[in-house]
Design a protein around this motif. Structure first.
Motif, mmCIF file in Angstrom:
data_model
loop_
_atom_site.group_PDB
_atom_site.id
_atom_site.type_symbol
_atom_site.label_atom_id
_atom_site.label_comp_id
_atom_site.label_asym_id
_atom_site.label_seq_id
_atom_site.Cartn_x
_atom_site.Cartn_y
_atom_site.Cartn_z
ATOM 1 N N MET A 190 0.832 -1.201 0.000
ATOM 2 C CA MET A 190 0.000 0.000 0.000
ATOM 3 C C MET A 190 0.870 1.255 0.000
ATOM 4 N N THR A 191 0.361 2.286 -0.628
ATOM 5 C CA THR A 191 0.968 3.602 -0.548
ATOM 6 C C THR A 191 0.242 4.361 0.557
ATOM 7 N N VAL A 192 0.986 4.907 1.502
ATOM 8 C CA VAL A 192 0.381 5.506 2.696
ATOM 9 C C VAL A 192 0.754 6.985 2.796
ATOM 10 N N PHE A 193 -0.255 7.803 3.096
ATOM 11 C CA PHE A 193 -0.051 9.211 3.442
ATOM 12 C C PHE A 193 -0.576 9.398 4.863
ATOM 13 N N MET A 194 0.262 9.869 5.769
ATOM 14 C CA MET A 194 -0.139 10.036 7.162
ATOM 15 C C MET A 194 0.181 11.435 7.672
ATOM 16 N N VAL A 195 -0.845 12.139 8.129
ATOM 17 C CA VAL A 195 -0.654 13.412 8.818
ATOM 18 C C VAL A 195 -0.365 13.113 10.281
ATOM 19 N N SER A 196 0.676 13.731 10.815
ATOM 20 C CA SER A 196 1.015 13.521 12.221
ATOM 21 C C SER A 196 1.558 14.814 12.818
ATOM 22 N N HIS A 197 1.225 15.034 14.097
ATOM 23 C CA HIS A 197 1.817 16.150 14.829
ATOM 24 C C HIS A 197 2.982 15.670 15.689
ATOM 25 N N ASP A 198 3.290 14.391 15.599
ATOM 26 C CA ASP A 198 4.419 13.810 16.331
ATOM 27 C C ASP A 198 5.574 13.645 15.352
ATOM 28 N N ILE A 199 6.551 14.538 15.447
ATOM 29 C CA ILE A 199 7.627 14.551 14.468
ATOM 30 C C ILE A 199 8.456 13.268 14.510
ATOM 31 N N GLU A 200 8.640 12.710 15.709
ATOM 32 C CA GLU A 200 9.399 11.465 15.818
ATOM 33 C C GLU A 200 8.633 10.311 15.171
ATOM 34 N N GLU A 201 7.310 10.287 15.373
ATOM 35 C CA GLU A 201 6.476 9.278 14.723
ATOM 36 C C GLU A 201 6.561 9.414 13.207
ATOM 37 N N ALA A 202 6.531 10.650 12.719
ATOM 38 C CA ALA A 202 6.585 10.899 11.278
ATOM 39 C C ALA A 202 7.860 10.333 10.668
ATOM 40 N N PHE A 203 9.005 10.543 11.345
ATOM 41 C CA PHE A 203 10.273 10.039 10.826
ATOM 42 C C PHE A 203 10.414 8.538 11.040
ATOM 43 N N LYS A 204 9.827 8.029 12.119
ATOM 44 C CA LYS A 204 9.916 6.595 12.401
ATOM 45 C C LYS A 204 9.182 5.773 11.341
ATOM 46 N N LEU A 205 7.967 6.203 10.972
ATOM 47 C CA LEU A 205 7.144 5.416 10.061
ATOM 48 C C LEU A 205 7.357 5.779 8.597
ATOM 49 N N GLY A 206 7.655 7.020 8.323
ATOM 50 C CA GLY A 206 7.699 7.483 6.944
ATOM 51 C C GLY A 206 8.972 7.131 6.199
ATOM 52 N N ASP A 207 8.811 6.877 4.902
ATOM 53 C CA ASP A 207 9.971 6.819 4.015
ATOM 54 C C ASP A 207 10.403 8.236 3.664
ATOM 55 N N ARG A 208 9.384 9.094 3.555
ATOM 56 C CA ARG A 208 9.633 10.515 3.309
ATOM 57 C C ARG A 208 8.770 11.335 4.253
ATOM 58 N N VAL A 209 9.241 12.521 4.598
ATOM 59 C CA VAL A 209 8.487 13.449 5.443
ATOM 60 C C VAL A 209 8.315 14.754 4.680
ATOM 61 N N LEU A 210 7.051 15.099 4.395
ATOM 62 C CA LEU A 210 6.744 16.357 3.715
ATOM 63 C C LEU A 210 6.371 17.401 4.757
ATOM 64 N N VAL A 211 6.951 18.572 4.634
ATOM 65 C CA VAL A 211 6.633 19.683 5.527
ATOM 66 C C VAL A 211 5.787 20.696 4.773
ATOM 67 N N PHE A 212 4.603 20.973 5.294
ATOM 68 C CA PHE A 212 3.734 21.996 4.717
ATOM 69 C C PHE A 212 3.905 23.292 5.498
ATOM 70 N N ASP A 213 4.101 24.386 4.780
ATOM 71 C CA ASP A 213 4.264 25.687 5.429
ATOM 72 C C ASP A 213 3.919 26.773 4.414
ATOM 73 N N LYS A 214 3.786 28.000 4.910
ATOM 74 C CA LYS A 214 3.508 29.134 4.032
ATOM 75 C C LYS A 214 4.817 29.854 3.710
ATOM 76 N N PRO A 215 5.266 29.774 2.456
ATOM 77 C CA PRO A 215 6.509 30.473 2.097
ATOM 78 C C PRO A 215 6.321 31.977 2.007
ATOM 79 N N ARG A 216 5.049 32.391 1.831
ATOM 80 C CA ARG A 216 4.757 33.831 1.794
ATOM 81 C C ARG A 216 3.864 34.176 2.977
ATOM 82 N N TRP A 217 4.128 35.296 3.606
ATOM 83 C CA TRP A 217 3.407 35.652 4.821
ATOM 84 C C TRP A 217 3.165 37.163 4.854
#
Length: 255
Positions: A190-217
């Motif tokens: 399966m291909t999995v996309f997981m939103v997490s607020h636990d950064i350690e969990e994100a790196f533990k489970l993910g092959d890749r970690v995408l960071v969403f942010d606003k480049p313009r403010w």
């Protein structure tokens, strides 16, 4: 060749950008963790992957197919709050996921018996076999969330979407579910996309970690611009300094 392709996707609500210029290509079988500050469009992105929402601009394709116009069985989802069928027993909830995937909505005879046996095997793996004949209302919140995860996985979707799925679980159960999800993903590719607020969990489970942010403010109008993918980390690289990421984005630790 990418299995999931997101091309120049924008999403707007009432003329205000939530997401803008989102581009990402994902191989089949990859586990993608998604992190970012509250309100930066992570859950909106999942809903678009589910085809519960359509982008204002751009397109999302799975395995080269046309952009979906509504959710379908190849996409499974588990939201932050458990969502199971209250009128079905725990076992029947798992069987329902398989029935929906079959396209008929009801299992009969030998098919029903086989589905029941598979449901019992899944319940044993998620630690709910002792409550198979109970209804969800009799379960704790953490047990209901485990049931929701099991229900989504029983249908064996090609793409599994997880929105903070482990937040209601105690630490021991959370670790066990991490292992179970990793095993099942390896079994099914399966291909999995997981939103997490636990950064350690994100790196533990993910092959890749995408960071969403606003480049313009705009300080005078914080909601003027939308978020996009600002970093795409290879979490398999043990040298990735995620503590540096936390130092740069302390808001990633909380909602």
């Amino acid at each position: 060749m990418s299995f999931v392709s997101v091309t120049d996707v924008w999403q707007e609500y009432d003329g205000r950008s939530i997401l803008e210029k989102v581009n990402v290509a994902v191989k089949e079988g990859e586990f993608i963790s998604i992190v970012g500050a509250s309100g930066c469009g992570k859950s909106t992105f999942l809903r678009m992957l589910l085809a519960d929402e359509r982008p204002t601009r751009g397109e999302i394709r799975i395995d080269g197919g046309p952009p979906a116009t509504e959710p379908n069985p190849e996409r499974g989802v588990v939201f932050q709050r458990y969502s199971v069928f209250p009128h079905l027993t725990v076992r029947e909830n798992l069987m329902a996921g398989e029935a929906f995937k079959s396209g008929f909505g009801r299992l009969r005879g030998s098919s029903r018996k086989a589905a029941s046996e598979r449901a019992d095997a899944m319940l044993a793996r998620i630690g709910l076999n002792h409550v198979a004949d109970q209804y969800p209302a009799s379960l704790s919140g953490g047990m209901q969330q485990r049931l929701a995860i099991g229900q989504a996985l029983t249908a064996k979707p090609r793409v599994l979407l997880l929105d903070e799925p482990f937040g209601a679980l105690d630490p021991g159960t959370r670790i066990a579910m991490h292992g179970f999800l990793t095993e099942l993903q390896a079994e099914t590719n399966m291909t999995v996309f997981m939103v997490s607020h636990d950064i350690e969990e994100a790196f533990k489970l993910g092959d890749r970690v995408l960071v969403f942010d606003k480049p313009r403010w705009d300080p005078h109008d914080p909601g003027l611009y939308g978020a996009t993918i600002t970093y795409d980390f290879d979490a398999r690289d043990q040298g990735v300094p995620f503590q540096h990421l936390l130092d740069q984005y302390p808001s990633l630790m909380g909602d």
